[in-house]
Motif scaffolding. Structure first.
Motif, PDB file in Angstrom:
ATOM      1  N   LYS A 263      -2.703  -3.273  -0.064  1.00  0.00           N
ATOM      2  CA  LYS A 263      -1.397  -2.652  -0.261  1.00  0.00           C
ATOM      3  C   LYS A 263      -1.246  -1.549   0.779  1.00  0.00           C
ATOM      4  O   LYS A 263      -2.191  -0.795   1.036  1.00  0.00           O
ATOM      5  CB  LYS A 263      -1.271  -2.042  -1.663  1.00  0.00           C
ATOM      6  CG  LYS A 263      -1.435  -3.031  -2.810  1.00  0.00           C
ATOM      7  CD  LYS A 263      -0.196  -3.902  -2.954  1.00  0.00           C
ATOM      8  CE  LYS A 263      -0.333  -4.830  -4.172  1.00  0.00           C
ATOM      9  NZ  LYS A 263       0.842  -5.731  -4.289  1.00  0.00           N
ATOM     10  N   ASN A 264      -0.066  -1.444   1.345  1.00  0.00           N
ATOM     11  CA  ASN A 264       0.135  -0.404   2.349  1.00  0.00           C
ATOM     12  C   ASN A 264       1.630  -0.123   2.465  1.00  0.00           C
ATOM     13  O   ASN A 264       2.344  -0.764   3.207  1.00  0.00           O
ATOM     14  CB  ASN A 264      -0.430  -0.849   3.703  1.00  0.00           C
ATOM     15  CG  ASN A 264      -0.453   0.269   4.712  1.00  0.00           C
ATOM     16  OD1 ASN A 264      -0.087   1.402   4.399  1.00  0.00           O
ATOM     17  ND2 ASN A 264      -0.872  -0.028   5.919  1.00  0.00           N
ATOM     18  N   ASP A 265       2.107   0.827   1.687  1.00  0.00           N
ATOM     19  CA  ASP A 265       3.520   1.159   1.717  1.00  0.00           C
ATOM     20  C   ASP A 265       3.688   2.665   1.563  1.00  0.00           C
ATOM     21  O   ASP A 265       2.735   3.425   1.734  1.00  0.00           O
ATOM     22  CB  ASP A 265       4.288   0.391   0.632  1.00  0.00           C
ATOM     23  CG  ASP A 265       3.668   0.559  -0.754  1.00  0.00           C
ATOM     24  OD1 ASP A 265       3.185   1.679  -1.038  1.00  0.00           O
ATOM     25  OD2 ASP A 265       3.676  -0.403  -1.549  1.00  0.00           O
ATOM     26  N   SER A 266       4.877   3.101   1.226  1.00  0.00           N
ATOM     27  CA  SER A 266       5.148   4.535   1.157  1.00  0.00           C
ATOM     28  C   SER A 266       4.677   5.171  -0.147  1.00  0.00           C
ATOM     29  O   SER A 266       4.848   6.385  -0.339  1.00  0.00           O
ATOM     30  CB  SER A 266       6.653   4.780   1.330  1.00  0.00           C
ATOM     31  OG  SER A 266       7.376   4.099   0.316  1.00  0.00           O
ATOM     32  N   HIS A 267       4.079   4.356  -1.054  1.00  0.00           N
ATOM     33  CA  HIS A 267       3.645   4.890  -2.351  1.00  0.00           C
ATOM     34  C   HIS A 267       2.133   4.853  -2.529  1.00  0.00           C
ATOM     35  O   HIS A 267       1.562   5.742  -3.147  1.00  0.00           O
ATOM     36  CB  HIS A 267       4.299   4.105  -3.494  1.00  0.00           C
ATOM     37  CG  HIS A 267       5.790   4.096  -3.411  1.00  0.00           C
ATOM     38  ND1 HIS A 267       6.563   5.223  -3.609  1.00  0.00           N
ATOM     39  CD2 HIS A 267       6.665   3.092  -3.133  1.00  0.00           C
ATOM     40  CE1 HIS A 267       7.843   4.915  -3.467  1.00  0.00           C
ATOM     41  NE2 HIS A 267       7.945   3.634  -3.175  1.00  0.00           N
ATOM     42  N   ARG A 268       1.492   3.834  -1.975  1.00  0.00           N
ATOM     43  CA  ARG A 268       0.047   3.742  -2.151  1.00  0.00           C
ATOM     44  C   ARG A 268      -0.557   2.902  -1.045  1.00  0.00           C
ATOM     45  O   ARG A 268       0.134   2.105  -0.395  1.00  0.00           O
ATOM     46  CB  ARG A 268      -0.333   3.164  -3.517  1.00  0.00           C
ATOM     47  CG  ARG A 268      -0.208   1.641  -3.644  1.00  0.00           C
ATOM     48  CD  ARG A 268       1.167   1.211  -4.013  1.00  0.00           C
ATOM     49  NE  ARG A 268       1.233  -0.192  -4.390  1.00  0.00           N
ATOM     50  CZ  ARG A 268       2.354  -0.879  -4.526  1.00  0.00           C
ATOM     51  NH1 ARG A 268       3.507  -0.286  -4.317  1.00  0.00           N
ATOM     52  NH2 ARG A 268       2.346  -2.139  -4.885  1.00  0.00           N
ATOM     53  N   VAL A 269      -1.860   3.101  -0.851  1.00  0.00           N
ATOM     54  CA  VAL A 269      -2.618   2.346   0.139  1.00  0.00           C
ATOM     55  C   VAL A 269      -3.893   1.851  -0.525  1.00  0.00           C
ATOM     56  O   VAL A 269      -4.666   2.651  -1.077  1.00  0.00           O
ATOM     57  CB  VAL A 269      -2.969   3.201   1.367  1.00  0.00           C
ATOM     58  CG1 VAL A 269      -3.896   2.429   2.300  1.00  0.00           C
ATOM     59  CG2 VAL A 269      -1.708   3.610   2.111  1.00  0.00           C
ATOM     60  N   SER A 270      -4.111   0.551  -0.472  1.00  0.00           N
ATOM     61  CA  SER A 270      -5.311  -0.059  -1.034  1.00  0.00           C
ATOM     62  C   SER A 270      -5.995  -0.849   0.072  1.00  0.00           C
ATOM     63  O   SER A 270      -5.365  -1.689   0.725  1.00  0.00           O
ATOM     64  CB  SER A 270      -4.952  -0.976  -2.208  1.00  0.00           C
ATOM     65  OG  SER A 270      -6.117  -1.603  -2.720  1.00  0.00           O
TER      66      SER A 270
END
Length: 798
Positions: A263-270
């Protein structure tokens, strides 16, 4: 009811029905692909076209969250994702389209790169970068019912297909996107970025097509060790996701492993380890009620074998830029070649020249700020110049679309110094700028009493045109006193001849000899051999420097012996504007307009800066030069400046061997290798050396020694130490906050200035030639028939 009203209702009903059916289809597809894992950072837009009567209406079904799949035949397909519907047509602007998509998917329109497939071709992606491209996409659909469009998000871990290849074309194929390389012997390679499935991560910019290499010596290992603790574990906080991604990037290099984003967006990164089955994981998200980013979960353990040895390093332009940023701050002229060598030596990553150059551009913008924003700071910047340096001229203008047009600057210290101590001689020349938005710098320079460069005024314009030169000369008129008759040394083209005559009354215009020789060579190119053209240019220079008519005639007769056509060209080139034998103004033996070489060197050091910082860098150089020359001149004890003192002493040495014959009044006869007549009351000698240079010639000096007068009393006042000190009596003051103005100050200006539409073209910029003889390039000549433009192999007479 009117027929047109019925037609309108029918078209509207068809449009609503198509939209409803399209949404049903998307929801159906979404249920089928709901089990797909992995958030891909691209958005797919499926467009349904329908024709309502004569108008073509398009409903764009935008999908995100799916993934690309490479088929057996090499074509690409896209599965899954959420969906939104947007209406577009031929009148839709690209900016409006991007804004609506950005609002739907909660992302920035500035980071979108839009691409689509041509009908029947699922391998080639076409880029949409302007409104015409969007209209072409609609036209290309023809009778097709759908078209696939993809939005690539650049600032997150996006699959940036457009930048995988080094091609400058707007089309990028999958086969081109695969970067071929040969792995070095005994070097383990792990290509972190793969094309299959588009599993790529470029958090700090576009990818650099480098060969990932493991650390191979202690120096490289030591360089990477400094990043081992950039990630410490759970509860570590960062100011932004960009800062977190940069820390993660360095951490992976220090620990020698590759990773991929889940996941890589403006809310979280995994993020997880690239190696299949390895448990290393990390998860970060925004800390509640704050803007901070916090690591919430992390498994620091690796089970992948030999991770520290086999894993390669990922290098993006942004990453390299962050590495070299500090070095670039200390050494602004840090060369791309040196950057590549340092990165390889310290981190074991091989870059080519263009990759290092682009990384330097990113680092420079991080240090210096945005080139685009600098143009918007011009109103504030001009006001600050006039506020901190009263009496200065700083003005700019824009075009109708608010884009930058031109900027004129002349500091009060320069205006005063020219009027008080410099001779009435101005050199006009242009220097091309190689900054991001190109442009040209127009310069007006003068000569101080020691023949040093004295910058009077300069302007940055979008292009070197007649209109811009006319504007520059008009602005220059306001900075120059009208009490003195000025001699200009300048080109005769670009409208300068007409502009100078109209704006400056009774001025003298000396044609720049360098530009004159360039035109002669250009007009006669192809007709004469290299040697013949070289002789003609040399004879042209000799004719220009000849002090008397007979010397001029002798030189042009030499040209006539080579070519009657060239002889006629010289006679028609208005020798009264460039030949010493005819010119009426005082040039002090300066014949070319590129007198201010030191000033041009300052420009070459600062031309890559944003416009306000470039101008301020020139201001700083001028300020430093004024102070240094003022301090140095305070140590002088001679009446003339050092260089003029040296020249006069040479004339005095030569004068000792001359014989003076006394005559009535102020006229004397001087005999040596020649017989010359000196009139000391009119400061005249038949050799013309006194009039041309402003210093007494050896014949005049011999007369002064004979009659007991001082030669210093007969030197131009513009060569005295006193005049030199007057030129540098005023100081240029600093202009604070030029690079980081307060936001309130910018809004007070109330004028929006955008960059000019032109950008720097690809390739190495051409260097300006310094000497006229350099323009003569050897032309191909046949050794058989002696003809020009071919060799003996292609000779038609063989």
């Amino acid at each position: 009811m009117h027929h047109s009203s019925l037609r309108f209702l029918f078209c509207n009903w068809v449009s609503q029905l198509s939209l409803y059916l399209s949404l049903l289809l998307v929801r159906s597809e979404k249920r089928k692909t709901k089990s797909l894992n992995g958030q891909q950072n691209h958005i797919r837009i499926r467009v349904w076209c329908h024709k309502a009567m004569a108008a073509k209406k398009i409903i764009a079904i935008c999908q995100s969250g799916g993934e690309f799949v490479t088929n057996i035949d090499g074509s690409l397909s896209y599965n899954g994702g959420d969906a939104y519907a947007i209406d577009i047509d031929h009148q839709t602007l690209l900016s409006d389209f991007k804004s609506e998509v950005a609002e739907l998917f909660n992302c920035s329109a500035d980071i979108m790169s839009i691409k689509y497939f041509l009908p029947g071709n699922r391998r080639t992606l076409i880029t949409i970068s302007k409104d015409k491209d969007l209209q072409r996409m609609v036209n290309f659909l023809g009778d097709s019912s759908t078209v696939d469009v993809f939005l690539l998000l650049k600032d997150v871990a996006a699959c940036n297909v457009s930048n995988i290849s080094a091609s400058r074309s707007s089309r990028t194929t999958v086969s081109e996107a695969v970067i071929p390389f040969e792995a070095p012997i005994d070097v383990a390679v792990d290509m972190t970025h793969t094309v299959d499935g588009f599993d790529m991560d470029f958090p700090n910019g576009d990818p650099i097509s480098c060969i990932p290499i493991r650390v191979i010596d202690d120096k490289q290992r030591k360089a990477a060790q400094q990043w081992e603790n950039t990630i410490t574990g759970v509860d570590q906080r960062f100011n932004s996701f960009t800062e977190f991604r940069e820390a993660l990037h360095k951490y992976s290099i220090a620990h020698g492993f590759a990773y991929r984003y889940k996941k890589n967006d403006s809310h979280r990164v995994s993020v997880k380890c690239k190696t299949q089955g390895c448990p290393w994981r990390i998860y970060a998200s925004r800390l509640s009620t704050t803007q901070l980013i916090c690591i919430k979960k992390m498994n620091p353990n690796h089970t992948c074998e030999g991770a520290a040895v086999k894993a390669g390093y990922r290098a993006t332009r942004g990453w390299v830029g962050s590495i070299i940023k500090e070095k670039l701050k200390v050494s602004p002229n840090y060369k791309p070649k040196d950057i590549a060598e340092d990165i390889k030596r310290e981190y074991g990553i091989q870059l080519n020249y263009s990759q290092a150059w682009r990384a330097k551009e990113i680092a420079r913008e991080q240090l210096q700020g945005s080139y685009k924003e600098a143009y918007n700071q011009l109103p504030f910047f001009c006001e600050k110049i006039k506020e901190t340096n009263p009496g200065s001229i700083a003005t700019f203008s824009t075009k109708d679309d608010s884009s930058f047009h031109r900027l004129f600057v002349s500091f009060h210290a320069s205006i005063s110094g020219f009027d008080q101590g410099c001779r009435p001689l101005i050199f006009l020349d242009s220097i091309p700028l190689n900054s991001k938005y190109q442009g040209t710098l127009l310069a007006a320079t003068a000569a101080d009493a020691d023949d040093g460069i004295f910058p009077l005024a300069f302007a940055v314009v979008d292009a070197e045109t007649e209109d811009n030169w006319l504007w520059f000369i008009l602005e220059l008129k306001s900075a120059v006193s009208a009490s003195r008759q000025i001699t200009f040394v300048a080109d005769f083209q670009n409208g300068l001849k007409k502009s100078l005559a109209e704006i400056f009354d009774k001025c003298y215009h000396s044609y720049c000899l360098r530009h004159l020789a360039e035109k002669l060579n250009k007009d006669l190119k192809g007709q004469f051999s290299h040697e013949a053209r070289r002789f003609m240019v040399n004879d042209l220079y000799a004719a220009a420097y000849a002090p008397r008519l007979e010397g001029f005639q002798r030189s042009v007769e030499n040209i006539k012996g080579i070519s009657p056509e060239a002889y006629n060209w010289v006679l028609q080139s208005e020798p009264e504007h460039w030949a010493n034998a005819f010119f009426g103004g005082a040039r002090y033996d300066h014949m070319t307009s590129n007198f201010g070489q030191q000033f041009y060197n300052w420009i070459s050091e600062a031309h890559e800066l944003p416009i306000t910082q470039m101008v301020d860098a020139l201001r700083g150089k001028m300020m430093e030069a004024i102070y240094t020359r003022r301090v140095e001149s305070n140590q002088w004890t001679t009446k003339l400046t050092p260089s003029k003192e040296e020249k006069l002493e040479k004339e005095m040495t030569t004068a000792r061997s001359l014989k003076v014959l006394l005559s009535h009044g102020s006229t004397f006869e001087v005999r040596g290798e020649s017989v010359d007549v000196v009139d000391i009351d009119h400061w005249d000698c038949s050799c013309k050396g006194w009039q041309l240079t402003g210093l007494p010639c050896c014949h005049a000096v011999a007369v002064f020694e004979c009659i007991g007068r001082s030669p210093y009393d007969y030197c131009s006042r513009y060569f005295t130490t006193e005049s030199y000190r007057l030129s540098y009596a005023e100081s240029i003051q600093p202009v604070p906050n030029v690079d980081r103005p307060v936001q309130g100050e910018l809004t007070e200006a109330g004028v929006i200035v955008t960059p000019p539409p032109t950008k720097r073209p690809p390739g190495r910029p051409k260097m300006k030639q310094a000497e006229s003889t350099d323009i003569i390039k050897r032309q191909l000549q046949c050794s058989k028939c002696k003809g020009l433009g071919h060799n003996k192999k292609t000779c038609k007479e063989s």
